[in-house]
Design an enzyme around this catalytic site. Sequence first.
Site, mmCIF file in Angstrom:
data_model
loop_
_atom_site.group_PDB
_atom_site.id
_atom_site.type_symbol
_atom_site.label_atom_id
_atom_site.label_comp_id
_atom_site.label_asym_id
_atom_site.label_seq_id
_atom_site.Cartn_x
_atom_site.Cartn_y
_atom_site.Cartn_z
ATOM 1 C CD GLN A 241 19.221 12.642 -48.924
ATOM 2 O OE1 GLN A 241 19.031 13.141 -48.448
ATOM 3 N NE2 GLN A 241 20.577 12.950 -48.514
ATOM 4 C CB SER B 181 23.140 12.528 -40.423
ATOM 5 O OG SER B 181 24.466 13.596 -41.120
ATOM 6 C CG HIS C 48 24.692 17.026 -42.128
ATOM 7 N ND1 HIS C 48 25.863 17.629 -44.080
ATOM 8 C CD2 HIS C 48 25.869 15.966 -41.591
ATOM 9 C CE1 HIS C 48 26.160 16.466 -44.232
ATOM 10 N NE2 HIS C 48 26.891 14.879 -43.112
ATOM 11 C CB THR D 102 34.346 13.449 -23.859
ATOM 12 O OG1 THR D 102 34.945 12.942 -23.031
ATOM 13 C CG2 THR D 102 33.601 14.469 -23.336
ATOM 14 C CB CYS E 179 27.593 12.775 -54.933
ATOM 15 S SG CYS E 179 27.898 12.269 -53.278
#
Length: 384
Positions: A180, A200, A202, A238, A326
Amino acid sequence: MTDRIYMDYAATAPVLPEVLDAMLPFFTGKYGNPSAVYGEGRETRKAVERARRQAAEALGAESSEVCFTSGGSESDNLAIQGTAFALREKGRHIITSRIEHPAVLNTCRWLEKQGFSVTYLGTDAFGTVDPEAVAEAIRPETILVSIMTANNEIGTVEPTAEIGSLCREKGIVFHTDAVQAVGMLPVRADALHADLISLSAHKFHGPKGIGALYIRKGTRLDALVHGGSQERGMRAGTENVPGIVGLGKAIEIAEAEREENAERIRGLRDLLAGKVLAGVPGARLNGHPVKRLPNNCSFSFPGIDGEALLLRLDLAGIAVSGGSACTAGNTEPSHVLQAIGLDGEMLKGSIRMTLGRETTREETEKAAQVLCGIAADLRAMRGL
Ligand SMILES: *Cc1c(COP(=O)(O)O)cnc(C)c1O
């Protein structure tokens, strides 16, 4: 989803156009396997290594200390399981907190079944972990401390630098989930005194399904995914080249524009909090009043059902998150809100609103106004 007001940046953020542009060639024209020795492979290898430098630069680290993963959850698993199995002959005790993300908590619970023991530290009413409590929980067999940089539900920023430096003194590995924090706070390996840092993409306007684990040089870690020698043997398979390129571009932008962004978002967050606390009698802001992420508002409204409020806001075109775990279909009360001592009506009447790069003043004002109206309405329906 036009005309919607998105206020759930802690759940995910849209990919920036510049990030998408950087990624696109790697789906089609530039498709070589980075492990291949011919030109097509060298081209994508170069792109992967460039992204690794971008991530390392943002963290104040060396490229060799960045390991790409499939996201925040995998990074947390790799950090915790990896340390546990690498150091199990040294000791089998882990310290974490009750307010960690499920990717940390459930990994620790699983390790308990594998013969490890875990101390789950509580927090104060603001959600702050006390470094003294960490110090007191340390045993001769403690191998790992995992405390998040900033909490995803209530936004509280943890004293990671203090905790990290006391771990360093005792020779205990320190992991922090900074998912975050990237783009909102400085996330520097040295300042955090961290050996392992989870990221992360995204959550900072990169693509979903790609993340990274910072692994300080010399930190012993067992791999989770075995196979080829990709990622220095730490993570076989990969490489997700477009994702890695997207992460690199996104973290570069997030860091370059962090201060300016965070300041603007903090202003809007304060506006939202001010209007909501003034407009809904009894409303409370959860988490630390000052040491919190600049984009987070976690509210509790006594006498209001948070789930009903969330659904009414959705109908009104405003996307927010519930105070419960959530996830859609999960109405378990939040472990974080329980850990900071909320119960009954305050626990049930919680929602999280998290702002971001695209949030405007107009949207913020509208969201506050609509929320106050719905809250009054829901209370009126209950005859309050
Ligand atoms: C979102 C989040 C994660 C999980 O990240 P994914 O990439 O979705 O797996 C882990 N920790 C925190 C604090 C998060 O907010």
